[in-house]
Design a protein around this motif. Structure first.
Motif, mmCIF file in Angstrom:
data_model
loop_
_atom_site.group_PDB
_atom_site.id
_atom_site.type_symbol
_atom_site.label_atom_id
_atom_site.label_comp_id
_atom_site.label_asym_id
_atom_site.label_seq_id
_atom_site.Cartn_x
_atom_site.Cartn_y
_atom_site.Cartn_z
ATOM 1 N N GLU A 163 0.749 -0.927 -0.415
ATOM 2 C CA GLU A 163 -0.120 -0.225 0.118
ATOM 3 C C GLU A 163 0.619 1.236 0.050
ATOM 4 O O GLU A 163 0.543 2.220 -0.010
ATOM 5 C CB GLU A 163 -1.143 -0.485 1.182
ATOM 6 N N VAL A 187 5.982 4.430 -10.899
ATOM 7 C CA VAL A 187 5.486 5.699 -10.736
ATOM 8 C C VAL A 187 3.252 5.101 -10.898
ATOM 9 O O VAL A 187 3.043 5.403 -9.471
ATOM 10 C CB VAL A 187 5.936 7.115 -10.353
ATOM 11 N N SER A 188 3.181 6.308 -12.107
ATOM 12 C CA SER A 188 2.632 6.091 -11.972
ATOM 13 C C SER A 188 1.125 4.525 -12.198
ATOM 14 O O SER A 188 0.230 3.855 -11.471
ATOM 15 C CB SER A 188 1.719 6.404 -13.662
ATOM 16 N N LEU A 229 2.196 2.447 -10.414
ATOM 17 C CA LEU A 229 2.193 1.521 -8.984
ATOM 18 C C LEU A 229 1.086 1.882 -8.496
ATOM 19 O O LEU A 229 0.673 0.932 -7.690
ATOM 20 C CB LEU A 229 3.651 2.201 -7.899
ATOM 21 N N ARG A 230 0.234 2.996 -8.881
ATOM 22 C CA ARG A 230 -0.690 3.818 -8.380
ATOM 23 C C ARG A 230 -1.900 2.674 -8.956
ATOM 24 O O ARG A 230 -2.932 2.639 -7.889
ATOM 25 C CB ARG A 230 -0.688 4.764 -8.188
ATOM 26 N N ALA A 231 -1.481 2.569 -9.926
ATOM 27 C CA ALA A 231 -2.706 1.894 -10.904
ATOM 28 C C ALA A 231 -2.667 0.144 -10.343
ATOM 29 O O ALA A 231 -4.066 -0.307 -10.385
ATOM 30 C CB ALA A 231 -1.985 1.396 -12.126
ATOM 31 N N VAL A 262 -1.151 1.261 -4.374
ATOM 32 C CA VAL A 262 -0.460 1.313 -4.378
ATOM 33 C C VAL A 262 -1.032 2.900 -3.926
ATOM 34 O O VAL A 262 -1.854 3.566 -4.577
ATOM 35 C CB VAL A 262 1.348 1.714 -4.463
ATOM 36 N N LYS A 263 -0.964 2.908 -2.431
ATOM 37 C CA LYS A 263 -1.956 4.227 -2.464
ATOM 38 C C LYS A 263 -1.273 6.021 -2.231
ATOM 39 O O LYS A 263 -1.919 6.923 -2.376
ATOM 40 C CB LYS A 263 -2.284 4.168 -0.641
ATOM 41 N N ASP A 264 0.111 5.612 -1.762
ATOM 42 C CA ASP A 264 1.271 6.595 -1.652
ATOM 43 C C ASP A 264 2.058 6.076 -1.981
ATOM 44 O O ASP A 264 3.325 5.264 -1.711
ATOM 45 C CB ASP A 264 1.244 7.517 -0.007
ATOM 46 N N VAL A 265 2.889 6.701 -2.541
ATOM 47 C CA VAL A 265 4.447 6.840 -3.172
ATOM 48 C C VAL A 265 5.399 7.779 -1.999
ATOM 49 O O VAL A 265 5.611 9.603 -2.706
ATOM 50 C CB VAL A 265 4.615 6.814 -4.706
ATOM 51 N N ILE A 284 5.597 12.684 -8.340
ATOM 52 C CA ILE A 284 5.426 12.242 -6.552
ATOM 53 C C ILE A 284 5.570 13.787 -5.812
ATOM 54 O O ILE A 284 6.552 14.322 -6.557
ATOM 55 C CB ILE A 284 6.681 11.289 -5.642
ATOM 56 N N THR A 297 7.836 -2.870 -10.474
ATOM 57 C CA THR A 297 5.681 -3.083 -10.732
ATOM 58 C C THR A 297 5.537 -4.342 -11.286
ATOM 59 O O THR A 297 4.651 -4.693 -11.379
ATOM 60 C CB THR A 297 5.236 -1.712 -11.524
#
Length: 608
Positions: free
Chosen positions: A302, A433-434, A436-438, A441-444, A464, A538
């Motif tokens: 997460e 990073v994009s 990971l959110r997809a 993952v809630k926060d980077v 970020i 990822t």
């Protein structure tokens, strides 16, 4: 005896007794076959009892309780064939899980190997003697040669060019002046220098990081396994059905048949197979996951904390821009700079030479070479006097660069060009990073030992917003623990330097950039990215989520079919031996479903 060896011995013994009993039974020696199968059942019962005791001591409830009850039941009711089958299934599950966890032990071997064993002590007359690093005393004068690791903290007697990236995250070499502090664990990126030790090697910064890693690993709690969580629901149901069958019919054989049919082989076999298959897929895509428990944790990621240097960036100086005086080309500046820098051991010199060769620029030989430590190098190329190094004097109007590292090139005493170097961002970092959110993952977070200005520039480039700069090794570990306390999910830390090792060890899951990162980080991590590409992270998370899903599905399918078999045993349609055979078919179905984890997904093939 080691646990792994004991599990293998159980596997071989149970397999041997099962098939020897079958062969003996085929020769009409039925009594001998029953005895051999009984030995196989007892061979499985003894370690299974120990596993139950261990679970009770650790206040956990797993699937082993059903296996023990079914083994006891089959042995007491003379269903020896069933007991031997159950023993083999138990042993197979243990061997699979031990294989999956074969790389899970985190050793400090590489950390300790990097720690210098010897040091060069400078006598009052200037002569050198080699001493053991552990014998360094405060006040000792020491010499560090080019390419060596500093053995203790101290203060410089001469200037030094240091690669401090492993400790601080700063990718570019730093020039340290006389009386400045030098830390153990950094690399001498220039010529030899001398310093005075301010503490012993045992109390040095690097030794302190080793202790942080040891402390973090000791406090890092293991995750709850899939099989155990599902067993908490399945075991009471199985016991209830078995007890009901016994009470209603008054036949203990019915209860034993239910327990045999309920033996949690889908949990014991299918779940480890799905996990192992996921680990295999992750390794194929450049991420080595050190154990099944790690894969299960990675599937629930997460919060992800990313280091900057070597993770989002390439981790070393590269030419980003060249500015020249009127009438002089970039290739001319590169030609002169590289022709002279090929004689220098400096890390920046190597970057300039590499870029020149990549551009196909031929290098000339130089004469009258003189390198002033920490300032630059000069020499004669052709008939021209060339100097490559720090900028001095007034800056001409054509010089407008603001890169963190600038190298001036003068021709016959006139500033003719300036080479700007930066630590370039990886091309895949923003997309990663994009992704990971997809992936859920809630926060980077960007966490780095570098300066805020540099950190913010990188963070803005990759999208970020949560930035932590100028963070020390212990500070990173504290931040990780703070994030772990705030979230119910899994906290993942990604890094590549020695300074990242404590945070990697403290996190739920530590991921090291092993292709170029410090071995200290790789040893402390749970996942190692073996390809020099951060988008492998990822892939690892996506594959972990898929494997976790397949494991749950395989276990669910198996337990549903086991439930049908349990009622078949309770109503007298299946004996204990029949239940064992039925369980084998159920295993095959659950295992085949677990193996679908190996099927490539379109996203994996596309590299997303």
């Amino acid at each position: 005896m080691k646990v792994k060896s004991a599990d293998h011995m159980l596997f071989y013994a149970s397999g041997f007794t099962l098939f020897l009993g079958i062969a003996t039974n085929l020769t009409s020696h039925h009594q001998w076959a029953q005895t051999i199968w009984a030995l196989g059942g007892i061979a499985g019962l003894v370690p299974a009892l120990k596993w139950i005791i261990d679970e009770i001591r650790s206040k956990q409830m797993g699937s082993d309780i059903l296996a023990v009850l079914s083994l006891l039941g089959t042995l007491l009711t003379s269903e020896m064939f069933a007991s031997s089958v159950i023993s083999l299934m138990l042993a197979t599950g243990r061997v699979l899980e031990r294989w999956a966890e074969g790389q899970a032990e985190r050793q400090l071997k590489s950390l300790l190997q990097r720690l210098p064993r010897k040091a060069h002590f400078v006598n009052p007359d200037g002569s050198l003697i080699e001493i053991d690093a552990e014998n360094i005393k405060i006040g000792d004068e020491l010499l560090v040669r080019s390419g060596e690791v500093v053995p203790a903290d101290g203060h410089l007697i001469t200037t030094a060019i240091l690669d401090e990236s492993a400790l601080t995250g700063e990718p570019l070499p730093r020039t340290r002046l006389i009386d400045e502090e030098v830390l153990s664990g950094v690399l001498n990126a220039g010529t030899q220098f001398r310093f005075t030790a301010s503490n012993t090697s045992q109390e040095s910064t690097y030794a302190g990081i080793i202790r942080l890693v040891q402390s973090a690993q000791a406090r890092s709690a293991p995750g709850v396994r899939i099989a155990n969580k599902m067993a908490l629901r399945f075991v009471p149901v199985a016991l209830l059905v078995a007890g009901g069958a016994w009470l209603i019919t008054g036949e203990v054989s019915r209860a034993v048949a239910v327990l045999v049919a309920a033996t949690p082989c889908p949990l014991i076999l299918a779940v480890p197979i799905a996990v192992v298959a996921g680990m295999s897929q992750a390794a194929k895509h450049g991420a080595v996951i050190k154990g099944g428990a790690i894969l299960e944790l990675l599937a629930r990621a997460e919060i992800v904390l990313l280091d900057k240097t070597g993770t989002l960036t390439h981790g070393g100086p590269a030419i980003s821009e060249i500015q020249t005086a009127l009438g002089i080309s970039e290739d001319t500046i590169l030609h002169f700079a590289a022709s002279l820098d090929q004689y220098s051991p400096h890390i920046v010199a190597k970057a300039i030479v590499s870029t020149s060769r990549n551009r196909g620029i031929d290098l000339d030989s130089a004469s009258d070479i003189y390198e002033e430590h920490g300032h630059g190098i000069s020499g004669v190329i052709g008939a021209k006097k060339i100097t490559v190094g720090q900028i001095s004097g007034e800056r001409p109007s054509w010089f407008t660069m603001k890169q963190p590292l600038l190298v001036a090139v003068t021709i016959d005493g006139v500033l003719s060009g300036v080479i700007g170097l930066t630590d370039p961002l990886r091309a895949e970092s923003r997309e990663m990073v994009s992704a990971l959110r997809a992936a859920g993952v809630k926060d980077v977070l960007l966490v780095t030992g570098d300066r805020m200005e540099t950190a913010r520039e990188v963070a803005d480039a990759v999208g970020i917003t949560n930035i932590h700069a100028s963070v020390t090794a212990s500070g990173k570990m504290d931040l990780v623990r703070s994030e772990m306390a705030k979230t119910k999910g899994v906290v993942v830390v990604v890094g590549d330097g020695i300074n990242d090792a404590p945070a990697l060890a403290a996190a739920h899951v530590g991921v090291a950039m092993g292709a170029r990162g410090a071995t200290a980080a790789s040893e402390a991590a749970d996942v190692v990215i073996v390809e020099d590409s951060i988008d492998r992270l990822t892939h690892a998370i996506s594959i972990a989520k898929k494997a976790h899903k397949k494991a749950l599905q395989a276990a669910g399918i198996g337990m549903f079919l086991s439930l049908i078999a349990m009622f078949g045993g309770g109503f007298g349609f299946l004996s204990a031996s029949g239940g064992a055979i039925a369980q084998e078919f159920i295993d095959v179905i659950a295992i085949l479903w677990a193996l679908t984890t190996l099927i490539e997904s379109p996203t994996a093939n596309s590299g997303v």
